[in-house]
Scaffold this active site. Structure first.
Site, PDB file in Angstrom:
ATOM      1  N   LYS A 133       0.803  -1.042  -0.013  1.00  0.00           N
ATOM      2  CA  LYS A 133       0.017   0.068  -0.106  1.00  0.00           C
ATOM      3  C   LYS A 133       0.809   1.148  -0.062  1.00  0.00           C
ATOM      4  CE  LYS A 133      -4.013   1.679   2.747  1.00  0.00           C
ATOM      5  NZ  LYS A 133      -4.797   1.303   4.059  1.00  0.00           N
ATOM      6  N   LEU A 182      -7.045   8.680   3.692  1.00  0.00           N
ATOM      7  CA  LEU A 182      -6.751   7.263   4.104  1.00  0.00           C
ATOM      8  C   LEU A 182      -8.107   6.786   4.869  1.00  0.00           C
ATOM      9  CD1 LEU A 182      -3.130   7.305   4.984  1.00  0.00           C
ATOM     10  CD2 LEU A 182      -4.075   5.562   3.430  1.00  0.00           C
ATOM     11  N   SER A 208      -9.364   1.224   3.271  1.00  0.00           N
ATOM     12  CA  SER A 208      -8.764   2.108   2.603  1.00  0.00           C
ATOM     13  C   SER A 208      -7.507   1.407   1.813  1.00  0.00           C
ATOM     14  CB  SER A 208      -7.833   3.015   3.413  1.00  0.00           C
ATOM     15  OG  SER A 208      -7.151   2.573   4.173  1.00  0.00           O
ATOM     16  N   ILE A 229      -7.430   0.931  10.395  1.00  0.00           N
ATOM     17  CA  ILE A 229      -7.841   1.877  11.841  1.00  0.00           C
ATOM     18  C   ILE A 229      -9.284   1.755  12.125  1.00  0.00           C
ATOM     19  CG2 ILE A 229      -7.716   4.137  10.841  1.00  0.00           C
ATOM     20  CD1 ILE A 229      -6.315   5.220  13.277  1.00  0.00           C
ATOM     21  N   GLY A 231     -11.144  -0.721   9.638  1.00  0.00           N
ATOM     22  CA  GLY A 231     -11.633  -1.577   8.816  1.00  0.00           C
ATOM     23  C   GLY A 231     -10.925  -1.595   7.419  1.00  0.00           C
ATOM     24  N   SER A 232      -9.779  -1.029   7.220  1.00  0.00           N
ATOM     25  CA  SER A 232      -9.074  -0.808   6.012  1.00  0.00           C
ATOM     26  C   SER A 232      -8.402  -2.012   5.295  1.00  0.00           C
ATOM     27  CB  SER A 232      -8.064   0.362   6.125  1.00  0.00           C
ATOM     28  OG  SER A 232      -8.695   1.782   6.242  1.00  0.00           O
TER      29      SER A 232
END
Lengths: 560, 560
Positions: A133, A182, A208, A229, A231-232
């Site tokens: 990422k 983000l 994200s 943080i 659900g990313s």
């Protein structure tokens, strides 16, 4: 700070990306335009690549690692195949910020030579390509975190986690998209546009870490690094039908990532694996933690990785190995769409026949309050950094940035005072204790629940800009519980009709209920989440493997 | 909020204390006035109590536990002896806020009956009296935290740690003094006055757990609960020649304590044991952690207590058990007084002859910067809560309250903004990483240092109001390293003359240098500190025991 108009910066970013893809050798084949292909793009790469490349890219990481370690496959072969498929995936779903063909092939060549010379792999990830990422720093490469104004930020050194993965022998070859600021459960920004779902281009990739989710679903990567943080890692893992794991905080190193809110400790972001397989998540965790990263970063906990465990975490006081699962059908705030309910039904139907499995319903404890607590603590500075980063380039606020910063009642429109933060932190801790109590009390009928099985969201991947309920994932960030995402089924309008006559509980529930039109969701993966108590990361792995063996295979049926 | 003039409240507090002491049965003997006794009061209790009581109160907790568990001593006997000696200690050194004779004897009676009926102790602390610093909540009892205006605060329930200690069978019988606002390395407040050093009434007890330190030195307790955010367990342990241990954060439960700054996470307070013996500290840690407090308080780490370890923490890669100690003679900011240097010399002289011990000098890494970082993070709200609590009763600010809140350049006189806190938190984490790197680099000549041996302060207990250098203790709070305090020697003006001709490095060093007049410090205990890496709590215990066995006995000579 970038001075050019934001549109110019976006053009530069996209040109640079295009150029990096043009550098892949052999050049990637022409990819048909969206007009020529179905909404579900997952079958397209198979039509464009040769058999050897397909065999490589469709192998799970654990198989590739064996072939790479034995020399049956060279790293150059493997990396080339993934580079080319990543290039195709980018064209299909807009999931990549850049590929790194030159550095990756150089590294792979070095590793191949190492193996020849030393007759052994350099480390447990020898030769394996890993996707990253974008906001996870790499030395000398850009680090924009989804902001146009951060376009000229450059990684001073590799992030700590990158260093450890490289120590273990991996090859870095591609960087992936993330949303503006983000903080969306989708992936769109003004530099690169929207990352779409490969199973249905009208749906979101999730976010994200949406670039990772899509790239892995399209087999342009078999193992990647996400962050979470709210659900990313989990939303894009679920939306794209792959595996993902959000560890408890402070088990994996966060050093060298860029994001707003550095220094905030109220709600802690974590980094974790996203993979084509369960084993991919496991090798990621083990490889990192086995290197004792806490000796370098003393924020980390010196807990060794203990999966598979010497003694089962599921052994009960009477000596029997049993798995007690608490099931959340709905969190009491927003009821999930029919396909999610069906996924739980299908899975639990199979589990019911396993004598070592006990299923009980879990009564969600004030999940609405949880969102009030966490949404405020995300933005203790009133999102000052985000607002400044957006204002300085003049880029437009995207709808989901508006949603999370401006439309949440608990998110302040100014900096909290220190006293306000402390009061809210105390509330957070009280809530965590109350939830721990609720968990302990499940022992009243024997022994406590081992893990919770629950939805990942209030539905499968929705149409763009509609991911507006974080409760099913952010809940476990607030509690700092480890959570694994796994694929179960695929959405089928025939099997998953609208629940007629449902009376929504509240405005959020109504929004979600009305959102669901089965035909719009065709082929969307449907995934579930397995959650453990804080620090029970390894237990979640053991329970997950136990479930997987019990039901034979996950997803329950092959995806089309 | 109390409305009476603060002097009236103080009188009420002291009357209540006097009444509680008057309730001890048999009544405590008349204690001579200060005019009639030497500065060193430690021999006085021996003249006032009977042989059986002396035998009990001068036994270390591990011996008492064996006698209590076997029924050789009854809990009522033991508790009565400690109640009476605590009453005497209060008269000699002003270290108690109240005694609890009624509840304690009832509890002890119950435990004695339990043992008779069940033929086994109720738990690992069966019948043992434990002393408690006042701000650790007890149900229905006051909870003032050193503020006159908090006098009417009452504990709603027992603090989590109290619950666990009671589960294990202890008896609570006395509560001890603490300073105004809990942020002095001494112990004085406007409710109870000054707690003085029992070895020399002109010197400070240390603080903030000064009541505990003094009570244990006077054998009015053998095991007590202290708290530490900058040295509050360690300064009074050192000043009073007893054992104390500051664990790494989040190993022992903090729930149910009262103090300003609840909800602050930048620098975390910890609770820990203070004891007449090393074993007392050990049984405290083990008893608490064996109860898995993390299942109730999910802020805590689920790390079992592993001392004594199955495999030695001191075993080196070559299979040999060796202890490598890094020695800090001075932190480079304030040079310790001669008796502290002598203590290190005396101890290391003995250790040098042990083949399994390796001694190296530790180069302190920017300890001056450490104080800048931590002193600011203590008071992110500009000490708003402290200022309000003081203003609302009108009680005078004590000199050391002025010192820590108003005279530290980095302590803000207003609330920090959130952004400022985040920036300083990032600095904290950078410093922690740099220190970890320095530690790892000690492996360059073989293997890394196991523990650091260092002063506890820049001298022995100074005259009142002069404890103005926190560096030797706060350093390890900033780093969150576990640290044990142990007695080494006693100050002797003949052995510890002033270092003539010393050129101070800076104003703080000059203040400290000028402070030292050996005759004023007669009989002061001189202690040292053993520090481990973060979470190496059990390794510190093992290293401490190894040192103790190597040198035969600690302190090196008996105290007079």
């Amino acid at each position: 700070m970038v001075k050019a108009p934001w549109q110019d910066v976006a053009q530069i970013a996209q040109d640079l990306r295009a150029k990096s893809i043009a550098d892949i050798k052999p050049a990637i084949p022409d990819v048909p335009s969206h007009a020529e292909i179905p909404l579900n793009t997952t079958s397209i790469p198979r039509k464009l690549l040769g058999e050897a490349e397909l065999n490589i890219t469709e192998s799970p990481p654990e198989e590739l690692l064996r072939s790479l370690a034995s020399g049956q496959l060279s790293s150059v072969e493997v990396v080339t195949a993934f580079l080319r498929r990543a290039g195709i995936a980018q064209t299909l779903a807009n999931c990549v910020t850049e590929v790194l063909p030159k550095a990756a092939i150089e590294r792979a060549t070095y590793l191949d030579e190492y193996l020849k010379t030393n007759k052994k792999p350099i480390g447990p990830l020898h030769g394996l390509p890993i996707s990253v990422k974008e906001h996870i720093g790499m030395k000398g490469l850009g680090l924009n975190g989804g902001f146009v104004s951060w376009w000229d930020h450059v990684g001073k050194e590799d992030a700590h986690i990158i260093q450890l993965l490289q120590n273990a022998g991996c090859v870095l070859y591609v960087r992936t998209t993330q949303p503006q600021c983000l903080m969306h459960l989708e992936t769109a920004n003004n530099l690169y546009g929207v990352t779409v779902n490969p199973y249905n281009r009208n749906l979101t990739s999730g976010g994200s870490s949406g670039g990772e989710g899509v790239l892995i679903a399209l087999k342009g990567s078999c193992l990647g690094i996400g962050t979470d943080i709210g659900g990313s890692i989990r939303a894009p893992s679920a939306n794209n039908g792959i595996w993902g794991f959000k560890p408890t905080s402070y088990r994996l190193p966060m050093g060298g990532m860029t994001a707003p809110m550095a220094g905030s400790e109220q709600i802690v972001a974590v980094v974790g694996p996203m993979s084509a397989s369960f084993e991919g998540c496991h090798v990621f965790m083990k490889t990192l933690i086995d290197q004792k990263p806490w000796l370098t970063d003393p924020a980390l906990l010196p807990m060794p990785w203990t999966y598979p465990p010497k003694e089962s975490y599921l052994t009960k006081p009477d000596g029997e190995k049993k798995l007690k699962i608490g099931i959340i059908w709905s969190d009491g705030v927003v009821k999930p769409h029919p396909p999610v309910i069906r996924a739980i039904q299908d899975l639990t139907a199979k589990l019911k026949s396993i004598p070592e499995v006990e299923l009980v319903d879990w009564k969600p404890y004030k999940h609405d309050l949880a969102w009030d607590v966490i949404s405020a603590l995300y933005f203790c500075d009133g999102a000052k950094q985000e607002k400044e980063a957006l204002a300085s380039s003049g880029e437009p606020w995207l709808p989901l940035t508006e949603f999370i910063i401006k439309e949440q009642p608990q998110v302040p429109d100014r900096e909290f005072t220190i006293s306000e933060v402390w009061q809210r932190t105390v509330k957070r801790d009280e809530y965590r204790k109350e939830y721990a109590k609720a968990w302990t009390e499940t022992a009243q009928d024997g022994y406590p629940v081992d893990v919770i099985l629950c939805p990942v969201g209030p539905g499968a991947a929705p149409p763009l800009n509609q991911s507006r309920y974080w409760g099913y994932t952010a809940q476990w960030n607030l509690l700092d519980y480890p959570a694994m995402i796994f694929p179960v089924t695929q959405l089928d309008p025939k099997k998953d009709p609208v629940e007629t006559g449902y009376q929504p509980l509240n405005a959020k529930d109504e929004f979600n209920y009305k959102l669901y039109e089965p035909e719009k969701y065709v082929d969307a993966p449907v995934s579930l989440q397995l959650v453990g108590r804080r620090y029970d990361d390894e237990k979640v792995f053991e329970a997950m493997e136990f479930i997987q063996k019990s039901v034979g295979h996950l997803p329950l049926e092959s995806f089309k």
